[in-house]
Design an enzyme around this catalytic site. Structure first.
Site, mmCIF file in Angstrom:
data_model
loop_
_atom_site.group_PDB
_atom_site.id
_atom_site.type_symbol
_atom_site.label_atom_id
_atom_site.label_comp_id
_atom_site.label_asym_id
_atom_site.label_seq_id
_atom_site.Cartn_x
_atom_site.Cartn_y
_atom_site.Cartn_z
ATOM 1 N N GLY A 17 23.927 76.470 22.921
ATOM 2 C CA GLY A 17 23.161 76.838 21.599
ATOM 3 C C GLY A 17 25.258 78.015 21.210
ATOM 4 N N ALA A 18 25.719 77.437 21.008
ATOM 5 C CA ALA A 18 27.621 77.189 20.729
ATOM 6 C C ALA A 18 27.163 77.096 19.237
ATOM 7 C CB ALA A 18 28.183 76.157 21.350
ATOM 8 N N ARG A 24 26.896 82.290 16.252
ATOM 9 C CA ARG A 24 27.895 82.401 14.653
ATOM 10 C C ARG A 24 28.352 84.318 14.606
ATOM 11 N NH1 ARG A 24 26.326 83.647 10.564
ATOM 12 N NH2 ARG A 24 23.614 83.366 11.372
ATOM 13 N N ARG A 51 23.021 70.345 20.627
ATOM 14 C CA ARG A 51 22.217 68.465 20.055
ATOM 15 C C ARG A 51 23.195 68.230 19.297
ATOM 16 N NH1 ARG A 51 16.705 69.829 18.547
ATOM 17 N NH2 ARG A 51 18.013 71.491 17.015
ATOM 18 N N LYS A 144 17.015 87.627 25.494
ATOM 19 C CA LYS A 144 15.879 87.461 26.038
ATOM 20 C C LYS A 144 15.188 86.569 24.409
ATOM 21 C CE LYS A 144 14.650 90.271 21.914
ATOM 22 N NZ LYS A 144 14.683 92.153 21.616
ATOM 23 N N LYS A 178 25.429 98.651 25.356
ATOM 24 C CA LYS A 178 26.034 99.809 24.426
ATOM 25 C C LYS A 178 26.768 101.064 24.817
ATOM 26 C CE LYS A 178 22.482 98.804 20.788
ATOM 27 N NZ LYS A 178 23.228 98.684 19.884
ATOM 28 N N ASP A 231 9.573 92.516 22.346
ATOM 29 C CA ASP A 231 10.306 92.999 20.956
ATOM 30 C C ASP A 231 11.327 93.815 21.400
ATOM 31 O OD1 ASP A 231 12.083 91.246 19.859
ATOM 32 O OD2 ASP A 231 11.870 92.850 18.195
ATOM 33 N N HIS A 236 13.862 96.620 25.687
ATOM 34 C CA HIS A 236 14.789 97.645 25.266
ATOM 35 C C HIS A 236 14.956 99.555 25.729
ATOM 36 C CE1 HIS A 236 16.573 94.258 23.631
ATOM 37 N NE2 HIS A 236 16.472 94.357 22.242
ATOM 38 N N LYS A 327 9.859 98.951 12.408
ATOM 39 C CA LYS A 327 10.090 97.676 11.245
ATOM 40 C C LYS A 327 10.223 98.683 10.186
ATOM 41 C CE LYS A 327 12.007 94.153 13.953
ATOM 42 N NZ LYS A 327 12.982 94.158 14.330
HETATM 43 P P1 NAP Z 1 18.816 79.873 17.048
HETATM 44 O O1 NAP Z 1 20.098 79.610 16.028
HETATM 45 O O2 NAP Z 1 17.823 78.285 16.423
HETATM 46 O O3 NAP Z 1 19.845 78.186 17.768
HETATM 47 C C1 NAP Z 1 19.183 77.298 18.679
HETATM 48 C C2 NAP Z 1 20.458 76.770 18.990
HETATM 49 O O4 NAP Z 1 19.899 75.717 20.160
HETATM 50 C C3 NAP Z 1 21.406 75.908 18.834
HETATM 51 O O5 NAP Z 1 22.802 75.329 19.135
HETATM 52 C C4 NAP Z 1 20.831 74.071 18.950
HETATM 53 O O6 NAP Z 1 21.811 73.328 18.704
HETATM 54 C C5 NAP Z 1 20.733 74.354 20.451
HETATM 55 N N1 NAP Z 1 19.829 74.041 20.661
HETATM 56 C C6 NAP Z 1 18.242 73.415 20.789
HETATM 57 N N2 NAP Z 1 17.761 72.469 21.313
HETATM 58 C C7 NAP Z 1 18.948 71.689 21.889
HETATM 59 C C8 NAP Z 1 18.452 70.431 22.798
HETATM 60 N N3 NAP Z 1 17.266 70.166 23.169
HETATM 61 N N4 NAP Z 1 19.585 70.190 23.667
HETATM 62 C C9 NAP Z 1 20.809 70.948 22.842
HETATM 63 N N5 NAP Z 1 20.786 72.036 22.263
HETATM 64 C C10 NAP Z 1 19.499 72.554 21.279
HETATM 65 O O7 NAP Z 1 18.836 80.178 18.161
HETATM 66 P P2 NAP Z 1 19.634 81.972 17.654
HETATM 67 O O8 NAP Z 1 19.021 82.690 17.129
HETATM 68 O O9 NAP Z 1 21.321 81.461 18.067
HETATM 69 O O10 NAP Z 1 19.118 82.263 19.647
HETATM 70 C C11 NAP Z 1 18.934 81.083 20.233
HETATM 71 C C12 NAP Z 1 18.948 82.317 21.837
HETATM 72 O O11 NAP Z 1 19.049 83.872 21.935
HETATM 73 C C13 NAP Z 1 17.376 82.625 21.417
HETATM 74 O O12 NAP Z 1 16.478 82.707 23.204
HETATM 75 C C14 NAP Z 1 17.074 84.154 21.533
HETATM 76 O O13 NAP Z 1 15.515 84.205 21.652
HETATM 77 C C15 NAP Z 1 17.957 84.465 21.224
HETATM 78 N N6 NAP Z 1 18.221 85.935 20.879
HETATM 79 C C16 NAP Z 1 18.813 86.207 19.303
HETATM 80 C C17 NAP Z 1 19.283 86.910 18.768
HETATM 81 C C18 NAP Z 1 19.745 86.740 17.398
HETATM 82 O O14 NAP Z 1 19.791 87.296 16.559
HETATM 83 N N7 NAP Z 1 19.347 85.749 16.854
HETATM 84 C C19 NAP Z 1 18.826 87.783 19.241
HETATM 85 C C20 NAP Z 1 18.770 88.262 20.722
HETATM 86 C C21 NAP Z 1 18.529 87.084 21.244
HETATM 87 P P3 NAP Z 1 21.694 72.642 17.180
HETATM 88 O O15 NAP Z 1 22.322 73.687 16.023
HETATM 89 O O16 NAP Z 1 23.048 71.252 17.527
HETATM 90 O O17 NAP Z 1 20.076 71.874 16.710
#
Ligand code: NAP
Length: 479
Positions: A17-18, A24, A51, A144, A178, A231, A236, A327
Site C-alpha cells: 500500500g506504498a 503518503r 499494484r 485498522k 501517542k 471507527d 481508540h 465528528k
Molecule cells: P488507499 O489510499 O486506498 O491505498 C490502498 C493501497 O493498496 C494502494 O497503495 C494500492 O495500490 C494498494 N492496493 C490496492 N489493491 C491492491 C492489490 N490488488 N495488490 C496490491 N496492492 C493493492 O488506502 P489508505 O487510505 O492508504 O488505507 C490503507 C489501510 O490503512 C486501510 O486498511 C485503511 O483502513 C487503513 N487506515 C487508513 C487511514 C488513512 O488515514 N488513510 C487511517 C487509518 C487506517 P495502487 O495505488 O497501486 O492501486
C-alpha cells in the site's frame, strides 16, 4: 542536547500500500523523520509495494513528494531515497512475489507493513508464507479497521495466525503511539502520588473525550459502513479506557501490559440503551449535514456517541467511565479527565468547593496534563475559594527535550525493535468486539435513529441528559 535516539538494527521493511493515502500522509514522513534522527542503520531498506506498474525513479519521486518539507535537508532526502525501492505486486494474484522473494536479504530484520484494505491481509500473509518470504522472526503489521464485528475479527486473526505466530503480529492502534498515552502509564506507575487515589473510593468518575471538528466528507462511503462506535469506540476509546483502568502490570513487557488491558475489557458490563446517546450532525450555517456527505441519503449511521460504561471489579465498582466521541463538534480535543471526589466535609462556612480536583490528561491539542485544584481566592474579603490549575504542557515544560515523535514513527520503530507493548493482541481485539457487538446489534434490531446535532456544537441533547441524570456535567469541548 545529547541525542537519546536508540538506533535500531538493520531492516528490510516491505510497505504494502506504498502508494496509498496513509503511506503518503503518515508512513513515509514518519520513516524519513526517524532516518533524519539517526535511528536507522544505513544498510536498511524500504521496499514499497503496490499494484501500480511504476519504475523506481517514478516511485521515488512520489516518496520525495510525500516527505516534502521546506526545512528538510536535500542531502538527507537524497540519502533516504537511496534506501527506497519499489516492486509492483498483485496482492491477490501471483505477479511480483518472486521478485520480492529475491529482493529479501538473509540475517536482516524483516517487517511487512500491510497498509492496505483488510480483505488483503489473508491473501498477502499466505503469499508471504508460500513464497518463503516470511521467516519465523519476521513481523507483520496490520492497519485498522481490524474487523467489522467479532466474527470478522476472528476470521482476520485466523488468517494471520495460519502464517504468523501471535508474537509476530502487530495490530496498530495509533492512539497507543501517542506520547501522552504512554505518559499515562508513567504517571500511574512511576509515581507513588496517584496510584493510592486511583480507585472508586477517591475517584467519582472519569470522562474520556475524543472530539473532532472535521466532518466525514471524502470518507462518507467508508464511514457509513462503520460509524463512531466501530471507527472510534471499539478501538481508540477502548484502549484509553484500558490504560486508565488497568491494574499495575508486574513489569513493562508486552504480555504483562496486554494481560491487564484484557482484564479491563472482560470486566466491562453490557451497556443498557438508556446509557447511550447516539447522534448525527445536521447542516449548520455553511456546513453540510452527515446525510449530504454519506453515500446513503437515509443513513442511520452515528457520527457521535456518548455512553456510560461500568468496569465491574473491586477497583472501579461505583465509578462510571463516560466515553464521548464525534465528528463536526465545536473543537478538536482528545483528553482523559479524572474527577476526584469532593472533600467529605467543608470547613469553610458559606463556601462551596467550585469543583473537586480534576486531573486532565490531554492528548490533543497541546499534549500535557493539568491538575485542577481549589485554593483561596487571593486578597481580602474573607475565606472565599476559587480554582487554580497546576499546568504542564509538555512543549513548554520539556523545552530541551527532543520533539515528541508522531505516533506512527514511534510504532514503526517498535516493530523493528520487536516490541509489541503498544500493539493490540488478538484476544484484546476480539474481547472489545464481543462487548461492542450487542450494542450495535441493539440499534440494528430496533431501527434506532441517531439524534441530530448542529455542526459546531457539543453533540446531541441526549448526551447532556446522560450526564444530567447522574448529576454530572461534561467538560466543555473547546473554549
Ligand atoms: P488507499 O489510499 O486506498 O491505498 C490502498 C493501497 O493498496 C494502494 O497503495 C494500492 O495500490 C494498494 N492496493 C490496492 N489493491 C491492491 C492489490 N490488488 N495488490 C496490491 N496492492 C493493492 O488506502 P489508505 O487510505 O492508504 O488505507 C490503507 C489501510 O490503512 C486501510 O486498511 C485503511 O483502513 C487503513 N487506515 C487508513 C487511514 C488513512 O488515514 N488513510 C487511517 C487509518 C487506517 P495502487 O495505488 O497501486 O492501486
Amino acid at each position: 542536547m545529547v541525542s537519546r535516539v536508540i538506533p535500531v538494527s538493520a531492516f528490510d521493511l516491505v510497505l504494502f500500500g506504498a502508494t496509498g493515502d496513509l503511506a503518503r500522509r503518515k508512513i513515509w514522513p514518519g520513516l524519513f523523520h526517524r532516518f533524519v534522527a539517526g535511528q536507522f542503520d544505513e544498510s536498511s531498506r524500504i521496499l514499497g509495494v503496490s499494484r501500480s506498474d511504476l519504475d523506481r525513479e517514478t516511485f521515488q519521486a512520489r516518496v520525495a513528494k510525500a516527505i516534502e518539507d521546506p526545512t528538510a535537508d536535500k542531502a538527507q532526502v537524497a540519502k533516504f531515497l537511496e534506501l527506497v525501492d519499489y516492486i509492483s505486486i498483485d496482492a491477490t494474484g501471483e505477479r511480483g512475489w518472486e521478485a520480492l522473494a529475491n529482493a529479501m536479504r538473509p540475517d536482516t530484520v524483516r517487517a511487512f507493513y500491510l497498509s492496505v484494505a483488510p480483505n488483503f491481509f489473508g491473501p498477502i500473509a499466505r503469499r508471504l508464507e508460500r513464497n518463503g518470504i516470511a521467516t519465523p522472526d519476521s513481523r507483520i503489521v496490520v492497519e485498522k479497521p481490524f474487523g467489522h464485528d467479532l466474527e470478522s475479527a476472528k476470521v482476520l486473526n485466523a488468517e494471520l495466525r495460519e502464517c504468523f505466530q501471535e508474537h509476530q503480529i502487530y495490530r496498530i492502534d495509533h492512539y497507543l503511539g501517542k506520547e501522552t498515552v504512554q505518559n499515562l502509564m508513567a504517571l500511574r506507575f512511576a509515581n507513588s502520588l496517584f496510584e493510592p487515589l486511583w480507585n472508586s473510593s477517591q475517584i467519582d468518575h472519569v470522562q474520556i473525550t475524543v472530539a473532532e471538528s472535521l466532518s466525514v466528507e471524502g470518507r462518507g462511503e467508508y464511514y457509513d459502513h462503520s460509524g463512531a462506535m466501530r471507527d472510534m469506540v471499539q478501538n481508540h476509546l477502548m484502549q484509553l479506557l484500558c490504560l486508565t483502568a488497568m491494574e499495575p502490570p508486574s513489569k513493562f513487557t508486552p504480555n504483562a501490559v496486554r494481560n491487564e488491558k484484557l482484564k479491563v475489557i472482560e470486566a466491562l458490563e453490557p451497556v443498557p440503551m438508556q446509557d447511550i446517546a447516539r447522534g448525527q450532525y445536521r447542516a449548520f450555517g455553511e456546513q453540510g449535514s452527515y446525510l449530504d456527505h454519506s453515500s446513503n441519503p437515509n443513513s442511520t449511521t452515528e457520527s457521535f456517541i456518548a455512553m456510560k460504561v461500568e468496569v465491574a471489579n473491586w477497583r472501579w465498582a461505583g465509578t462510571p467511565f463516560y466515553l464521548r466521541t464525534g465528528k463536526c463538534l465545536r473543537d478538536r480535543v482528545s483528553e482523559i479527565a479524572v474527577y476526584f471526589r469532593n472533600p467529605p466535609h467543608m470547613i469553610f462556612p458559606g463556601t462551596e468547593t467550585p469543583q473537586g480536583n480534576v486531573l486532565v490528561i490531554r492528548l490533543q491539542p497541546d499534549e500535557g496534563m493539568t491538575l485542577h485544584t481549589t485554593i483561596k481566592d487571593p486578597g481580602p474579603g474573607g475565606m472565599r475559594l476559587t480554582e487554580a490549575s497546576l499546568d504542564m504542557t509538555f512543549a513548554d515544560s520539556l523545552k530541551d527535550a527532543e520533539k515528541p515523535q508522531d505516533a506512527y514513527e514511534r510504532l514503526i520503530m517498535d516493530v523493528i525493535r520487536g516490541d509489541q507493548t503498544l500493539f493490540m493482541r488478538g484476544d484484546e481485539v476480539e474481547s472489545a468486539w464481543a462487548w461492542a457487538d450487542p450494542i450495535i446489534q441493539g440499534w440494528t434490531e430496533s431501527g434506532a435513529k441517531p439524534q441530530q446535532y448542529d455542526v459546531g456544537s457539543a453533540g446531541p441533547e441526549d448526551a447532556l441528559l446522560l450526564m444530567h441524570k447522574d448529576g454530572r456535567r461534561w467538560r466543555p469541548i473547546g473554549t
